[in-house]
Design an enzyme around this catalytic site. Structure first.
Site, short mmCIF file in Angstrom:
data_model
loop_
_atom_site.label_atom_id
_atom_site.label_comp_id
_atom_site.label_asym_id
_atom_site.label_seq_id
_atom_site.Cartn_x
_atom_site.Cartn_y
_atom_site.Cartn_z
N GLU A 25 -3.45 66.89 38.29
CA GLU A 25 -4.22 67.63 37.51
C GLU A 25 -3.92 67.63 36.29
O GLU A 25 -2.67 67.83 35.99
CB GLU A 25 -4.79 68.76 38.10
CG GLU A 25 -5.87 69.56 37.29
CD GLU A 25 -6.59 70.69 38.11
OE1 GLU A 25 -5.88 71.34 38.99
OE2 GLU A 25 -7.55 71.17 37.38
N GLU A 173 -14.79 72.31 44.22
CA GLU A 173 -14.85 73.68 44.18
C GLU A 173 -16.46 74.26 43.35
O GLU A 173 -16.20 74.95 42.36
CB GLU A 173 -13.51 74.48 43.68
CG GLU A 173 -12.35 74.13 44.39
CD GLU A 173 -11.36 75.21 44.04
OE1 GLU A 173 -11.22 75.92 43.13
OE2 GLU A 173 -10.23 74.91 44.86
N GLU A 294 -6.75 70.11 48.53
CA GLU A 294 -5.69 70.99 47.91
C GLU A 294 -5.23 72.04 49.04
O GLU A 294 -5.93 72.70 49.79
CB GLU A 294 -6.69 71.76 46.82
CG GLU A 294 -6.80 70.83 45.58
CD GLU A 294 -7.61 71.71 44.63
OE1 GLU A 294 -6.92 72.82 44.42
OE2 GLU A 294 -8.55 71.07 43.79
N GLN A 343 0.56 70.58 43.57
CA GLN A 343 0.51 69.32 42.85
C GLN A 343 1.76 68.61 42.57
O GLN A 343 2.65 68.89 42.88
CB GLN A 343 -0.17 69.44 41.58
CG GLN A 343 -1.56 70.19 41.59
CD GLN A 343 -2.27 70.47 40.31
OE1 GLN A 343 -2.00 69.73 39.48
NE2 GLN A 343 -3.50 71.08 40.47
#
Ligand code: AHR
Length: 491
Positions: A25, A173, A294, A343
């Site tokens: 990200e 989300e 995630e 991540q």
């Protein structure tokens, strides 16, 4: 009795390699510094992308990479990230610290990175603050091979052929940072956006809907009822986000809430089972994948770092969480067909940490390297009788396991012992096969907060494992050390 039975002749499902997927990200130092340093950087790079990070990622065979967010995705306007870099607008990354985003890493750079590391791209589209047209144009820009304005713009920007894009997220989300929506509202919005995220030029998108956080079963219920049950083609995946959070504890604290973290990791099993049960009601053929796009640990940030950059160290504790979670995903391979750890570099449970030109591999990286043998292998059903790991009034299993058979016929069994002090003696019975050879690798450490640092990068690395032996042609004995992740290879 601490016993595992492996049914070596009963494999029915493939462990989708995408379970070993990643997520990068525009957050903190993940993309900028961690991946992108720019062509003029003294750090060795290819077209602006760090060579050391690419080489390290290649070794763990990343099957898929999700980008550009996360929460960033629903505030990202893709047209800012194309064209000559010097002319790209400077925007504010409002969600992650309000830092200036120069948009130097955009669509072309992302696809270039995917090609370098051998991963399939998974693009997360902007439903929260973007228009339907903006989303459909991005898909056209990426995938159309004709002479439309979008495809011509892509050509002007240096890419003649369209890219192949299999995975496309319709928001992220959206119950939270992606627009604070109710599930009913999102379901309607999803139907609308997904309809216009077309398949161009023979490219087939797998459209992935924002799914629940953790145990929000209502969200799953509404999405399955309002979207999946009404159209077989609109939703190919429902994403689940689940973090094992110890937010007031640093990654390197010596006990670091060990039991609590292991309990949260083991809970993944319950969450997947319950969401799958709801999905089964509307989709008994398991056409819609549960995509855990995630997951991972979330500790307090390293002292002195920007709290919105989510930079944390990574210890053997995190490696255990990875080993446990991946075993659980493998065992649910019929429904879980992608997962993306959060991540890739310098953020949350990272594979890689960088400091200027230096780079280190985390204990979690080593778990991904050990477990890559499960990618696209056939899942072998197991029965596991694990001793309890008790702490206060609570108890969780001490051991998790999963097994698979690869294309060459090798059987792999991955094991975790999440007890911080107790070794476990295991008997493994192999049904439907005869054993002739055995080898193994282990990741473990003497102390609970062992990690790799820029000064000592090889404190936690894999070693050969010698505490397993064949005792008959269908039985193995294994002495599994405390806080360890082990992978056995049998033939
Ligand atoms: O991975 C960090 C953040 O966690 C993501 O941006 C968001 O989707 C989630 O809340």
């Amino acid at each position: 009795m601490n016993r595992i039975i492996v049914n070596a002749d009963c494999g029915m499902h493939k462990i989708n390699k995408n379970i070993y997927g990643h997520f990068a990200e525009h957050l903190g130092r993940c993309v900028y510094e961690g991946i992108w340093v720019g062509e003029d950087s003294p750090i060795p790079n290819t077209r602006g992308i760090r060579n050391d990070v690419v080489a390290a990622l290649q070794k763990i065979k990343p099957p898929v990479l999700r980008w550009p967010g996360g929460c960033f995705a629903d505030d990202y306007h893709w047209m800012d990230g194309i064209g000559p870099r010097k002319k790209r607008p400077r925007s504010v990354n409002k969600y992650w610290g309000g830092v200036i985003e120069n948009n130097h890493f955009g669509t072309h750079e992302f696809f270039d990175l995917c090609e370098m590391i051998g991963a399939e791209p998974y693009v997360a589209g902007n439903l929260g603050s973007g228009t339907v047209r903006e989303m459909r144009d991005w898909v056209e820009y990426i995938t159309f091979d004709g002479n439309s304005s979008m495809a011509d713009l892509r050509r002007q920007n240096g890419r003649d052929e369209p890219w192949k894009l299999n995975y496309f997220g319709i928001g992220n989300e959206n119950w939270g940072c992606g627009g604070s929506m109710r599930p009913e509202y999102y379901a309607d919005a999803y139907n609308r956006y997904a309809m216009y995220a077309y398949n161009f030029s023979g490219n087939t998108l797998n459209r992935i809907a924002c799914g629940p956080s953790s145990d929000n079963y209502k969200w799953t219920e509404v999405m399955m009822r309002e979207v999946a049950a009404n159209s077989t083609e609109r939703m190919h995946g429902l994403s689940l986000h689940y973090y094992c959070k110890t937010l007031d504890i640093a990654a390197v604290d010596d006990d670091g809430g060990w039991f609590e973290l292991m309990r949260k990791a083991v809970r993944t099993e319950e969450l997947i089972r319950k969401h799958s049960t709801i999905m089964d009601q509307y989709d008994p053929d398991k056409r819609v994948a549960l995509i855990v796009d995630e997951w991972g640990t979330w500790h307090t940030v390293e002292p002195g770092t920007n709290p919105r950059f989510l930079y944390q160290q990574n210890t053997i504790r995190d490696a255990l969480v990875a080993g446990i979670s991946l075993n659980i995903f493998n065992n649910h391979a019929d429904r879980v067909r992608m997962a993306n750890i959060a991540q890739t570099v310098n953020v949350l449970q990272a594979m890689i940490l960088t400091e200027g030109e230096k780079m280190i591999l985390t204990p979690t990286y080593h778990v991904f390297e050990m477990y890559k043998i499960h990618q696209d292998a056939t899942l072998l059903p197991i029965y596991l009788d694990s001793p309890d790991y008790e702490f206060g009034d609570s108890a969780i299993p001490t051991v998790t396991a999963s097994a698979s058979r690869d294309a060459d016929g090798h059987i792999h069994i991955s094991l975790t012992n999440q007890h911080p002090h107790g070794d476990v003696n295991l008997s493994i019975e192999m049904r439907g096969t005869h054993l002739s050879s055995l080898s193994g690798r282990i990741l473990t450490a003497d102390i609970q907060n062992a990690c790799n640092t820029f000064e000592k990068p090889d404190c936690v690395v894999t070693k050969e494992f010698h505490c397993a032996q064949i005792v008959s042609d269908t039985e193995l004995k294994v002495a599994l050390p405390s806080k360890s992740v082990v992978v056995l290879e049998l033939s």
